[in-house]
Design an enzyme around this catalytic site. Structure first.
Site, PDB file in Angstrom:
ATOM      1  N   TYR A 197      -4.247   1.913  15.669  1.00  0.00           N
ATOM      2  CA  TYR A 197      -2.987   1.840  16.400  1.00  0.00           C
ATOM      3  C   TYR A 197      -3.169   1.651  17.898  1.00  0.00           C
ATOM      4  O   TYR A 197      -2.427   0.939  18.531  1.00  0.00           O
ATOM      5  CB  TYR A 197      -2.167   3.132  16.186  1.00  0.00           C
ATOM      6  CG  TYR A 197      -1.581   3.258  14.810  1.00  0.00           C
ATOM      7  CD1 TYR A 197      -2.306   3.811  13.763  1.00  0.00           C
ATOM      8  CD2 TYR A 197      -0.289   2.815  14.543  1.00  0.00           C
ATOM      9  CE1 TYR A 197      -1.759   3.920  12.492  1.00  0.00           C
ATOM     10  CE2 TYR A 197       0.268   2.919  13.283  1.00  0.00           C
ATOM     11  CZ  TYR A 197      -0.473   3.469  12.260  1.00  0.00           C
ATOM     12  OH  TYR A 197       0.074   3.568  11.000  1.00  0.00           O
ATOM     13  N   HIS A 248      -2.774  11.117   0.681  1.00  0.00           N
ATOM     14  CA  HIS A 248      -2.264  10.917   2.041  1.00  0.00           C
ATOM     15  C   HIS A 248      -1.617  12.230   2.491  1.00  0.00           C
ATOM     16  O   HIS A 248      -0.414  12.334   2.664  1.00  0.00           O
ATOM     17  CB  HIS A 248      -1.273   9.736   2.058  1.00  0.00           C
ATOM     18  CG  HIS A 248      -1.010   9.153   3.418  1.00  0.00           C
ATOM     19  ND1 HIS A 248      -1.178   7.817   3.717  1.00  0.00           N
ATOM     20  CD2 HIS A 248      -0.579   9.721   4.569  1.00  0.00           C
ATOM     21  CE1 HIS A 248      -0.856   7.589   4.991  1.00  0.00           C
ATOM     22  NE2 HIS A 248      -0.485   8.739   5.526  1.00  0.00           N
ATOM     23  N   ARG A 257       0.847  -1.193   0.000  1.00  0.00           N
ATOM     24  CA  ARG A 257       0.000   0.000   0.000  1.00  0.00           C
ATOM     25  C   ARG A 257       0.885   1.246   0.000  1.00  0.00           C
ATOM     26  O   ARG A 257       1.704   1.429   0.906  1.00  0.00           O
ATOM     27  CB  ARG A 257      -0.908   0.004   1.245  1.00  0.00           C
ATOM     28  CG  ARG A 257      -1.732   1.258   1.379  1.00  0.00           C
ATOM     29  CD  ARG A 257      -2.759   1.213   2.502  1.00  0.00           C
ATOM     30  NE  ARG A 257      -3.448   2.478   2.567  1.00  0.00           N
ATOM     31  CZ  ARG A 257      -3.402   3.320   3.611  1.00  0.00           C
ATOM     32  NH1 ARG A 257      -2.761   3.017   4.702  1.00  0.00           N
ATOM     33  NH2 ARG A 257      -4.040   4.477   3.537  1.00  0.00           N
ATOM     34  N   GLU A 289      -3.560  -0.031   8.104  1.00  0.00           N
ATOM     35  CA  GLU A 289      -2.333   0.304   8.845  1.00  0.00           C
ATOM     36  C   GLU A 289      -2.468  -0.198  10.266  1.00  0.00           C
ATOM     37  O   GLU A 289      -3.553  -0.104  10.867  1.00  0.00           O
ATOM     38  CB  GLU A 289      -2.117   1.828   8.937  1.00  0.00           C
ATOM     39  CG  GLU A 289      -1.593   2.483   7.693  1.00  0.00           C
ATOM     40  CD  GLU A 289      -1.434   3.998   7.861  1.00  0.00           C
ATOM     41  OE1 GLU A 289      -1.160   4.461   8.990  1.00  0.00           O
ATOM     42  OE2 GLU A 289      -1.590   4.709   6.854  1.00  0.00           O
ATOM     43  N   ASN A 300      -7.285   2.339   9.628  1.00  0.00           N
ATOM     44  CA  ASN A 300      -6.001   2.256  10.311  1.00  0.00           C
ATOM     45  C   ASN A 300      -6.287   2.222  11.799  1.00  0.00           C
ATOM     46  O   ASN A 300      -7.125   2.978  12.296  1.00  0.00           O
ATOM     47  CB  ASN A 300      -5.134   3.485  10.014  1.00  0.00           C
ATOM     48  CG  ASN A 300      -4.875   3.660   8.526  1.00  0.00           C
ATOM     49  OD1 ASN A 300      -5.030   2.716   7.746  1.00  0.00           O
ATOM     50  ND2 ASN A 300      -4.467   4.857   8.141  1.00  0.00           N
ATOM     51  N   GLU A 351      -7.173   8.668   6.335  1.00  0.00           N
ATOM     52  CA  GLU A 351      -7.422   9.290   7.632  1.00  0.00           C
ATOM     53  C   GLU A 351      -7.996  10.702   7.551  1.00  0.00           C
ATOM     54  O   GLU A 351      -7.339  11.686   7.935  1.00  0.00           O
ATOM     55  CB  GLU A 351      -6.151   9.289   8.488  1.00  0.00           C
ATOM     56  CG  GLU A 351      -5.669   7.895   8.815  1.00  0.00           C
ATOM     57  CD  GLU A 351      -4.552   7.867   9.850  1.00  0.00           C
ATOM     58  OE1 GLU A 351      -4.034   8.934  10.211  1.00  0.00           O
ATOM     59  OE2 GLU A 351      -4.225   6.775  10.304  1.00  0.00           O
TER      60      GLU A 351
HETATM   61  C1  GBH Z   1      -1.040   7.138  10.641  1.00  0.00           C
HETATM   62  O1  GBH Z   1      -1.633   8.066  11.507  1.00  0.00           O
HETATM   63  C2  GBH Z   1      -0.693   7.769   9.312  1.00  0.00           C
HETATM   64  O2  GBH Z   1      -1.561   7.308   8.300  1.00  0.00           O
HETATM   65  C3  GBH Z   1       0.739   7.585   8.891  1.00  0.00           C
HETATM   66  O3  GBH Z   1       1.047   8.508   7.899  1.00  0.00           O
HETATM   67  C4  GBH Z   1       1.634   7.722  10.092  1.00  0.00           C
HETATM   68  O4  GBH Z   1       2.985   7.695   9.760  1.00  0.00           O
HETATM   69  C5  GBH Z   1       1.312   6.585  11.024  1.00  0.00           C
HETATM   70  O5  GBH Z   1      -0.042   6.509  11.320  1.00  0.00           O
HETATM   71  C6  GBH Z   1       2.081   6.629  12.335  1.00  0.00           C
HETATM   72  O6  GBH Z   1       1.762   7.781  13.040  1.00  0.00           O
HETATM   73  O7  GBH Z   1      -3.826  14.278  16.476  1.00  0.00           O
HETATM   74  O8  GBH Z   1      -3.054  16.470  16.610  1.00  0.00           O
HETATM   75  O9  GBH Z   1      -2.128  14.833  18.076  1.00  0.00           O
HETATM   76  C7  GBH Z   1      -1.919   7.584  12.818  1.00  0.00           C
HETATM   77  C8  GBH Z   1      -2.801   8.521  13.610  1.00  0.00           C
HETATM   78  C9  GBH Z   1      -3.035  10.882  13.860  1.00  0.00           C
HETATM   79  C10 GBH Z   1      -1.478   9.745  15.204  1.00  0.00           C
HETATM   80  C11 GBH Z   1      -2.302  12.200  14.100  1.00  0.00           C
HETATM   81  C12 GBH Z   1      -0.745  11.042  15.487  1.00  0.00           C
HETATM   82  C13 GBH Z   1      -0.825  13.372  15.684  1.00  0.00           C
HETATM   83  C14 GBH Z   1      -1.482  14.700  15.520  1.00  0.00           C
HETATM   84  N1  GBH Z   1      -2.113   9.780  13.912  1.00  0.00           N
HETATM   85  N2  GBH Z   1      -1.625  12.182  15.383  1.00  0.00           N
HETATM   86  S1  GBH Z   1      -2.699  15.103  16.752  1.00  0.00           S
END
Ligand code: GBH
Length: 481
Positions: free
Chosen positions: A316, A129, A84, A386, A314, A174
């Site tokens: 996490y 993205h 992906r 993800e 996605n 996202e």
């Molecule tokens: C994903 O976001 C992304 O798709 C990817 O690009 C990224 O590298 C990966 O995960 C790892 O982070 O919300 O203001 O605190 C995961 C979800 C949303 C987590 C944004 C971090 C930080 C900004 N992310 N968040 S805030």
């Protein structure tokens, strides 16, 4: 739970597919190669280099613009069924619009797609993205309703160019980051902070853009290419801190996931139950004369409803939620608190946290989320686009191996015990890359990338060998030594 985790249940369903993911701005570099246009991330990091620690940026990143053959080789080494990746809109359309198509951009993605297919790896392509062409941002980006049309035109160009070979598509990665995270803090490109109006305007416009792009594929391309298109939501699992916060947790799930899912996947369409009312009350409290949360007309509802071929997300991490105490302050949504619901998010107690402060390990969240999604939107196909864990580096990444193992176990329980139809699992990420404003210190890669080396040499971590073994055995019963 332990009893149900028998050996036979540790095997994945026949045909289940494994992949790994990346995104254009995070890996490609070549930010101004030949006629590539400027994106909002190019502008954001060049305008003020201190936005990312150590003045880091994605100008070169993993230099995948030049290293794409190695990327394909890594995907093959892992035995991935699919890879992906995302397209850089401004690499294909330098102006953002369809008046000019970059030959170099088209050549780059043709090479990548053809190279993957030659190794039997399916390309899973994300159209967007987070790297909006700057000229479209100059016209207000995701808060200008016309972007729905511009995005749809870009989608048509891309389906025309690559649709004969790409069968799996994502429109937008996202949306909650594109709208809520971006505008709440201004910490992500384009650096505009406007937390009371922009996230909600963007929410609706983005759904319209997705719907138009989905319908173009469905009407003009699906009959001949037989591919599938969906959007990829970022879903946080939310537990109530105590029984009394059960309703709050449900509303938080609707706010976090439902605002970008209910309009598309529910039978009735439109905003999720409860949310419009909450947003209306919030708008009045904040002094507006009417709701800042935009309503859908019936026609718009119908346009968005049903625009999916599978449900991609996605996932996490998870949080516990409780009501805020009087005078308590809120960290910015979405990874912080949920001010709109007067909710405070708490890290799951005792869970391991990776290099990034938000990355609490809570594997049960994966199963509970899958069950909740099936209850909400029905027995549809689910694609995990993800899932991954950040470390500070090093080739011996036991914590990452454990993370994938435990999350995969919970996914298997959802499949085997709860009958959820999950068909794809994607590890984030194929390799270390620019972790947006966190820079290069937070590493999600199955492969380590040496960012001090002009060649950006990639080396497999322990987790790469583990993942390759899981894929080869189609089972979690593997040892890696
Ligand atoms: C994903 O976001 C992304 O798709 C990817 O690009 C990224 O590298 C990966 O995960 C790892 O982070 O919300 O203001 O605190 C995961 C979800 C949303 C987590 C944004 C971090 C930080 C900004 N992310 N968040 S805030």
């Amino acid at each position: 739970l332990a009893a149900s985790c028998t050996a036979s249940n540790r095997t994945f369903p026949p045909g289940f597919k494994f992949g790994a993911a990346t995104a254009a701005y995070q890996i490609e570099g070549g930010w101004n190669a030949t006629d590539k246009g400027e994106s909002i991330w190019d502008r954001f990091v060049h305008d003020d280099p201190t936005r990312i620690p150590n003045n880091e940026n994605g100008d070169i990143a993993c230099d995948s613009y030049n290293n794409w053959e190695r990327d394909i080789e890594m995907a093959a080494e892992l035995g991935l069924h699919f890879y992906r990746f995302s397209l850089s809109w401004s690499r294909i359309l330098p102006t953002g619009f369809n008046n000019r198509i970059s030959e170099d951009g088209v050549r780059y993605y043709n090479n990548l797609i053809d190279g993957l297919l030659a190794r039997g790896i399916e390309p899973f392509v994300t159209l967007y993205h987070w790297d909006l062409p700057q000229p479209i941002q100059d016209l207000s980006g995701w808060t200008n309703p016309l972007i729905a049309e511009w995005f749809a035109e870009y989608a048509r160009v891309v389906y025309t160019l690559f649709g004969d070979r790409v069968k799996l598509w994502n429109t937008i990665n996202e949306p909650i980051v594109v709208c809520d995270a971006v505008y709440n803090t201004g910490a992500y490109a384009p650096g505009v902070s406007n937390s009371e109006v922009a996230p909600y305007v963007c929410n609706k416009i983005l759904l319209m853009a997705h719907a138009k792009a989905w319908r173009i594929y469905d009407e003009e391309f699906k009959p001949k290419y037989h591919g599938k298109v969906s959007i990829t939501n970022n879903l946080l699992w939310v537990e109530p801190a105590t029984e009394e916060f059960k309703e709050l947790a449900e509303l938080a799930l609707q706010n976090f996931g439902g605002r970008y899912s209910h309009p598309i996947y529910s039978k009735e369409g439109g905003w999720p139950p409860g949310i419009e009312e909450v947003m209306f009350q919030n708008s009045l409290k904040r002094g507006y004369s009417k709701s800042q949360f935009p309503a859908f007309t019936q026609e718009e509802k119908d346009l968005v409803r049903g625009t999916f071929d599978f449900f991609a997300f996605n996932h996490y991490t998870s949080r516990y939620i409780r009501k805020a105490k009087e005078g308590e302050t809120f960290a910015p949504f979405p990874v912080g608190d949920v001010e709109d619901l007067d909710g405070i998010n708490m890290m799951p107690e005792g869970s391991e946290v990776g290099a990034t402060s938000w990355s609490a390990v809570f594997p049960e969240g994966m199963r509970r989320l899958l069950v909740w999604l099936k209850e909400q939107y029905g027995d549809i196909e689910f694609v995990i686009a993800e899932n991954g864990f950040p470390t500070y580096g090093g080739l011996e990444d036991t914590s990452r191996i454990n993370y994938h193992k435990e999350y995969l176990e919970q996914m298997l329980l959802a499949i085997n015990e709860d009958g959820v139809n999950v068909t794809h699992y994607t590890a984030w990420s194929l390799m270390d890359n620019l972790e947006w404003v966190d820079g290069y210190a937070h590493k999600f890669g199955l492969y380590e990338v040496d960012f001090t080396d002009p060649k950006r040499t990639r080396t497999p971590r322990q987790s790469a060998y583990y993942y390759a073994s899981v894929i080869a055995h189609h089972s979690l019963d593997v040892s890696i030594d």
